[in-house]
Design a protein around this motif. Sequence first.
Motif, PDB file in Angstrom:
ATOM      1  N   GLY A   1      -3.431   6.990  -2.180  1.00  0.00           N
ATOM      2  CA  GLY A   1      -4.121   6.869  -0.849  1.00  0.00           C
ATOM      3  C   GLY A   1      -5.595   7.103  -1.099  1.00  0.00           C
ATOM      4  O   GLY A   1      -6.180   6.350  -0.078  1.00  0.00           O
ATOM      5  N   GLY A   2      -6.082   7.770  -1.812  1.00  0.00           N
ATOM      6  CA  GLY A   2      -7.543   8.108  -2.094  1.00  0.00           C
ATOM      7  C   GLY A   2      -8.196   6.730  -2.514  1.00  0.00           C
ATOM      8  O   GLY A   2      -9.233   6.477  -1.791  1.00  0.00           O
ATOM      9  N   ARG A   3      -7.568   5.824  -3.148  1.00  0.00           N
ATOM     10  CA  ARG A   3      -8.194   4.939  -3.789  1.00  0.00           C
ATOM     11  C   ARG A   3      -8.139   3.708  -2.832  1.00  0.00           C
ATOM     12  O   ARG A   3      -9.070   3.003  -2.471  1.00  0.00           O
ATOM     13  CB  ARG A   3      -7.126   4.286  -4.894  1.00  0.00           C
ATOM     14  CG  ARG A   3      -7.262   5.153  -6.299  1.00  0.00           C
ATOM     15  CD  ARG A   3      -6.620   4.356  -7.629  1.00  0.00           C
ATOM     16  NE  ARG A   3      -6.578   5.368  -8.765  1.00  0.00           N
ATOM     17  CZ  ARG A   3      -7.602   5.481  -9.522  1.00  0.00           C
ATOM     18  NH1 ARG A   3      -8.712   5.204  -9.295  1.00  0.00           N
ATOM     19  NH2 ARG A   3      -7.674   6.288 -10.418  1.00  0.00           N
TER      20      ARG A   3
ATOM     21  N   GLN B   1      10.421   5.061  11.659  1.00  0.00           N
ATOM     22  CA  GLN B   1       9.869   6.157  11.237  1.00  0.00           C
ATOM     23  C   GLN B   1       9.206   5.852   9.747  1.00  0.00           C
ATOM     24  O   GLN B   1       9.579   4.956   9.170  1.00  0.00           O
ATOM     25  CB  GLN B   1      10.820   7.270  10.811  1.00  0.00           C
ATOM     26  CG  GLN B   1      11.560   7.902  11.928  1.00  0.00           C
ATOM     27  CD  GLN B   1      12.745   8.860  11.621  1.00  0.00           C
ATOM     28  OE1 GLN B   1      12.667   9.450  10.491  1.00  0.00           O
ATOM     29  NE2 GLN B   1      13.944   8.940  12.319  1.00  0.00           N
ATOM     30  N   THR B   2       7.984   6.481   9.491  1.00  0.00           N
ATOM     31  CA  THR B   2       7.334   6.161   8.211  1.00  0.00           C
ATOM     32  C   THR B   2       7.373   7.291   7.204  1.00  0.00           C
ATOM     33  O   THR B   2       7.141   8.616   7.695  1.00  0.00           O
ATOM     34  CB  THR B   2       5.849   5.579   8.596  1.00  0.00           C
ATOM     35  OG1 THR B   2       5.090   6.426   9.289  1.00  0.00           O
ATOM     36  CG2 THR B   2       6.169   4.224   9.411  1.00  0.00           C
ATOM     37  N   ALA B   3       6.875   7.255   6.172  1.00  0.00           N
ATOM     38  CA  ALA B   3       6.664   8.486   5.070  1.00  0.00           C
ATOM     39  C   ALA B   3       5.304   8.864   5.485  1.00  0.00           C
ATOM     40  O   ALA B   3       4.539   8.536   6.214  1.00  0.00           O
ATOM     41  CB  ALA B   3       6.459   7.582   3.538  1.00  0.00           C
ATOM     42  N   SER B   4       5.448  10.243   5.003  1.00  0.00           N
ATOM     43  CA  SER B   4       4.454  11.188   5.489  1.00  0.00           C
ATOM     44  C   SER B   4       3.491  11.682   4.182  1.00  0.00           C
ATOM     45  O   SER B   4       4.096  12.665   3.618  1.00  0.00           O
ATOM     46  CB  SER B   4       4.829  12.322   6.468  1.00  0.00           C
ATOM     47  OG  SER B   4       5.377  11.872   7.500  1.00  0.00           O
ATOM     48  N   ILE B   5       2.348  11.209   3.680  1.00  0.00           N
ATOM     49  CA  ILE B   5       1.700  11.477   2.825  1.00  0.00           C
ATOM     50  C   ILE B   5       0.466  12.134   3.035  1.00  0.00           C
ATOM     51  O   ILE B   5      -0.469  11.290   3.670  1.00  0.00           O
ATOM     52  CB  ILE B   5       1.485  10.152   1.869  1.00  0.00           C
ATOM     53  CG1 ILE B   5       2.866   9.367   1.504  1.00  0.00           C
ATOM     54  CG2 ILE B   5       0.844  10.511   0.518  1.00  0.00           C
ATOM     55  CD1 ILE B   5       2.764   7.936   0.762  1.00  0.00           C
ATOM     56  N   PRO B   6       0.067  13.221   2.479  1.00  0.00           N
ATOM     57  CA  PRO B   6      -1.067  13.881   3.104  1.00  0.00           C
ATOM     58  C   PRO B   6      -2.346  13.002   2.417  1.00  0.00           C
ATOM     59  O   PRO B   6      -2.359  12.448   1.301  1.00  0.00           O
ATOM     60  CB  PRO B   6      -1.118  15.037   2.483  1.00  0.00           C
ATOM     61  CG  PRO B   6       0.421  15.341   2.065  1.00  0.00           C
ATOM     62  CD  PRO B   6       0.871  14.221   1.799  1.00  0.00           C
ATOM     63  N   LEU B   7      -3.153  12.780   3.223  1.00  0.00           N
ATOM     64  CA  LEU B   7      -4.732  12.247   2.721  1.00  0.00           C
ATOM     65  C   LEU B   7      -5.751  13.140   3.273  1.00  0.00           C
ATOM     66  O   LEU B   7      -6.306  13.109   4.470  1.00  0.00           O
ATOM     67  CB  LEU B   7      -4.845  10.942   3.359  1.00  0.00           C
ATOM     68  CG  LEU B   7      -6.268  10.144   3.031  1.00  0.00           C
ATOM     69  CD1 LEU B   7      -6.310   9.769   1.386  1.00  0.00           C
ATOM     70  CD2 LEU B   7      -6.464   9.007   3.736  1.00  0.00           C
ATOM     71  N   THR B   8      -5.963  14.216   2.229  1.00  0.00           N
ATOM     72  CA  THR B   8      -6.912  15.155   2.515  1.00  0.00           C
ATOM     73  C   THR B   8      -8.317  15.209   2.105  1.00  0.00           C
ATOM     74  O   THR B   8      -8.468  14.682   1.062  1.00  0.00           O
ATOM     75  CB  THR B   8      -6.386  16.693   2.107  1.00  0.00           C
ATOM     76  OG1 THR B   8      -5.094  16.886   2.344  1.00  0.00           O
ATOM     77  CG2 THR B   8      -7.254  17.565   2.446  1.00  0.00           C
ATOM     78  N   ILE B   9      -9.437  15.131   3.219  1.00  0.00           N
ATOM     79  CA  ILE B   9     -10.840  15.060   2.711  1.00  0.00           C
ATOM     80  C   ILE B   9     -11.182  16.271   2.906  1.00  0.00           C
ATOM     81  O   ILE B   9     -11.349  16.911   3.962  1.00  0.00           O
ATOM     82  CB  ILE B   9     -11.401  13.982   3.460  1.00  0.00           C
ATOM     83  CG1 ILE B   9     -10.977  12.401   3.113  1.00  0.00           C
ATOM     84  CG2 ILE B   9     -13.034  13.913   3.370  1.00  0.00           C
ATOM     85  CD1 ILE B   9     -11.503  11.272   3.752  1.00  0.00           C
TER      86      ILE B   9
END
Length: 454
Positions: A346-348, A42-50
């Motif tokens: 995440g954006g970077r 299982q991995t972390a769930s971080i939103p990456l929204t464009i």
Amino acid sequence: MKRILSLLLVLSIVAAFVGCGSKGSTNNPSDTSEPHNGSQPQTASIPLTIWTDFTPRSEEGFRASLDAFVAENPQYIPEFEIFPGADRAQKLALAKQAKALPTLMFAASFTMMDYAHQGMLLPITNEIEPILSDYPQHIMDASSISGEYYMFPVYQSPFLLFYNADIFREAGLEEYISESQDVPAEWDFDDYVNIILPTLKEKLAGTEKYPMALFTGNDQADTNNHSWLRIYGGTVFKDGRVVAGEDENTIKALDTLSDWVKEGYTNSDAATKLGTEALVDFQNQLVAVCWGNQINFENLQNSVKNGSLDDFDFRVALVPKKDSQTMAMYYYGGFLMNTDEKQIEGGRQYLSWLAQQKDGVYKDLSLMCMPCSLSILEDVREERPIYQEYLRLSEYVYDFTGGVPGYVETRSLFFPALQSKLSGAQSSAEALAEYTEKANKIIDTYTSNSAAIK
């Protein structure tokens, strides 16, 4: 007694199993321990929204880029939304209020740079510096504040004039037609005023067609009017201020535009005409010279190819200026929004990753129009020669925003000033002086409250 001891033993065994089961089936998303059943960790769930208001055909490229990025960085959950540019301001305002800004916003720089002053954008200087040499300086200047870069460049769109070469031929103006659709015309200003416009007026007299489109109905496509106000060497912005009301050459230019309306060189309803209406007139072959940008131009070419627009010979020209030429640029790119730390990181990462995809998804996105990247421009030299022409003409590029804080808000004052002159309510000097005073108050407010100016 034995029955009691046996019951206690059973309960202790059950409790042990329950305890082990709870420990091994945690719902903690950051737990990356290997499950006993052999499935993936299982991995972390971080939103990456464009979010983007790019052309709809960019959606495939964005989704492909997100899929490829997340395949290498599975801790992120990709989210994507595309919408019309007219919805941008409201969506960002509501998202800010709800603390739900996207990770990245891809849009035109002139629509986004004010958000840096409001603290909604973060600089991406560290991500840009390794690739800085691959971009023309005028692009980077337009996306920087106090030495920090805020835009990840993707593509650009020259803003110039369209002209109907068929109408020019019928009017006997062949010498002013460029050699092909891939070569912008560079008309001498005196020839434009004394030969091209009068000849077109004479040729089109008695028809529904007219020589040149002029519009001040709303604040859309204001770039066209900024270019016309530079025809005598004047300017609207200088040194971070509006100077239109103090610049004699800018005032003279507005007088000239008004004279062209009176002379019948333009549509008579210039004070109320919309830029979109003018472009429709050009598509319907009702006007010989009209505003436009390269995105519009390529859309027209595609419409002819797919049969949705009648074929005719249309080409591009720079806006003629006394003893020179004028060309503005729209720059489109990605902006890092001020969200939470994990999304920002995440954006970077995404932008740094995207910069390395010049043979893949970044190239695909860049070719929505003219790429900002010099190396990609070189790759498509043969298939899109007009882009090399624009590079050759880049000495004529100016920043139509002046780089001023609050530019978007000043637009709401610009068109009323032009309307006031064209409708006869004020002189050019009066209209531009009033605009200058009010616009500089907006700039002062943005400057004093800016989160970006150091």
